[in-house]
Design a protein around this motif. Structure first.
Motif, PDB file in Angstrom:
ATOM      1  N   ASN A 224      30.058  34.811  31.067  1.00  0.00           N
ATOM      2  CA  ASN A 224      29.359  33.537  30.962  1.00  0.00           C
ATOM      3  C   ASN A 224      30.073  32.569  30.031  1.00  0.00           C
ATOM      4  O   ASN A 224      30.051  31.361  30.245  1.00  0.00           O
ATOM      5  CB  ASN A 224      27.924  33.770  30.494  1.00  0.00           C
ATOM      6  N   ALA A 225      30.735  33.092  29.000  1.00  0.00           N
ATOM      7  CA  ALA A 225      31.454  32.219  28.070  1.00  0.00           C
ATOM      8  C   ALA A 225      32.631  31.518  28.757  1.00  0.00           C
ATOM      9  O   ALA A 225      32.995  30.401  28.392  1.00  0.00           O
ATOM     10  CB  ALA A 225      31.940  33.021  26.877  1.00  0.00           C
ATOM     11  N   LYS A 226      33.209  32.185  29.751  1.00  0.00           N
ATOM     12  CA  LYS A 226      34.348  31.611  30.474  1.00  0.00           C
ATOM     13  C   LYS A 226      33.936  31.003  31.811  1.00  0.00           C
ATOM     14  O   LYS A 226      34.791  30.527  32.556  1.00  0.00           O
ATOM     15  CB  LYS A 226      35.402  32.680  30.705  1.00  0.00           C
ATOM     16  N   ASN A 227      32.625  31.047  32.126  1.00  0.00           N
ATOM     17  CA  ASN A 227      32.148  30.537  33.417  1.00  0.00           C
ATOM     18  C   ASN A 227      32.943  31.131  34.573  1.00  0.00           C
ATOM     19  O   ASN A 227      33.358  30.405  35.502  1.00  0.00           O
ATOM     20  CB  ASN A 227      32.229  29.007  33.466  1.00  0.00           C
ATOM     21  N   THR A 228      33.168  32.417  34.510  1.00  0.00           N
ATOM     22  CA  THR A 228      34.022  33.083  35.496  1.00  0.00           C
ATOM     23  C   THR A 228      33.330  34.304  36.079  1.00  0.00           C
ATOM     24  O   THR A 228      32.730  35.094  35.350  1.00  0.00           O
ATOM     25  CB  THR A 228      35.364  33.490  34.874  1.00  0.00           C
ATOM     26  N   LEU A 229      33.445  34.421  37.395  1.00  0.00           N
ATOM     27  CA  LEU A 229      32.961  35.579  38.139  1.00  0.00           C
ATOM     28  C   LEU A 229      34.176  36.419  38.510  1.00  0.00           C
ATOM     29  O   LEU A 229      35.240  35.869  38.818  1.00  0.00           O
ATOM     30  CB  LEU A 229      32.244  35.115  39.406  1.00  0.00           C
ATOM     31  N   TYR A 230      34.010  37.738  38.500  1.00  0.00           N
ATOM     32  CA  TYR A 230      35.116  38.627  38.829  1.00  0.00           C
ATOM     33  C   TYR A 230      34.706  39.599  39.939  1.00  0.00           C
ATOM     34  O   TYR A 230      33.533  39.893  40.128  1.00  0.00           O
ATOM     35  CB  TYR A 230      35.532  39.445  37.601  1.00  0.00           C
ATOM     36  N   LEU A 231      35.705  40.105  40.623  1.00  0.00           N
ATOM     37  CA  LEU A 231      35.520  41.222  41.545  1.00  0.00           C
ATOM     38  C   LEU A 231      36.708  42.157  41.345  1.00  0.00           C
ATOM     39  O   LEU A 231      37.835  41.829  41.728  1.00  0.00           O
ATOM     40  CB  LEU A 231      35.438  40.766  43.001  1.00  0.00           C
ATOM     41  N   LEU A 232      36.449  43.294  40.727  1.00  0.00           N
ATOM     42  CA  LEU A 232      37.477  44.311  40.549  1.00  0.00           C
ATOM     43  C   LEU A 232      37.434  45.228  41.759  1.00  0.00           C
ATOM     44  O   LEU A 232      36.414  45.850  42.025  1.00  0.00           O
ATOM     45  CB  LEU A 232      37.241  45.101  39.263  1.00  0.00           C
ATOM     46  N   MET A 233      38.539  45.272  42.473  1.00  0.00           N
ATOM     47  CA  MET A 233      38.609  46.059  43.698  1.00  0.00           C
ATOM     48  C   MET A 233      39.608  47.186  43.498  1.00  0.00           C
ATOM     49  O   MET A 233      40.771  46.934  43.167  1.00  0.00           O
ATOM     50  CB  MET A 233      39.047  45.171  44.867  1.00  0.00           C
ATOM     51  N   SER A 234      39.174  48.405  43.688  1.00  0.00           N
ATOM     52  CA  SER A 234      40.049  49.561  43.543  1.00  0.00           C
ATOM     53  C   SER A 234      39.969  50.411  44.811  1.00  0.00           C
ATOM     54  O   SER A 234      39.081  50.225  45.641  1.00  0.00           O
ATOM     55  CB  SER A 234      39.681  50.362  42.312  1.00  0.00           C
TER      56      SER A 234
END
Length: 125
Positions: free
Chosen positions: A73-83
């Protein structure tokens, strides 16, 4: 109006990993839901994962145990870690946002009103 910008796509071999990012800008109110969708050539857009502001998340069956959705939330960023990527994961991946509350987690593309341009993920066997 929310702007979404994805990055992190690329080409990997089966079994490899990638981490997608989606930066959210243009709105002071954090979207209530953020999600990842994907679309392979000739196929409909498919829901992959969703997360809400409380951190509650859900995944489509084909990626459970391999993909992880998260947000900073501090970086306003959503992630998707795909392995443990598979050739069938090959698609254009899209970030989506919804600003309003829904009954349950929204899993359909029509339930989202903001979309990024997409980032390509290609997995070779």
């Amino acid at each position: 109006q929310v702007q979404l910008m994805e990055s992190g796509g690329g080409s990997v071999q089966a079994g490899g990993s990638l981490k997608l990012s989606c930066v959210v800008s243009g709105n002071t109110v954090r979207p209530y839901y953020m999600a990842w969708f994907r679309q392979a050539p000739g196929k409909e857009r498919e829901w992959v994962a969703v997360i809400d502001t409380t951190g509650k998340s859900a995944y489509t069956d084909s990626v459970k145990g391999r993909f992880t959705i998260s947000q900073d939330n501090a970086k306003n960023t959503l992630y998707l870690l795909m392995s443990m990527l598979k050739p069938e994961d090959t698609a254009m991946y899209y970030c989506a946002a919804r600003n309003s509350r829904a009954i349950g987690l929204p899993l359909a593309a029509r339930q989202y009103n903001n979309w990024g341009q997409g980032t390509q993920v290609t997995v070779s066997s």
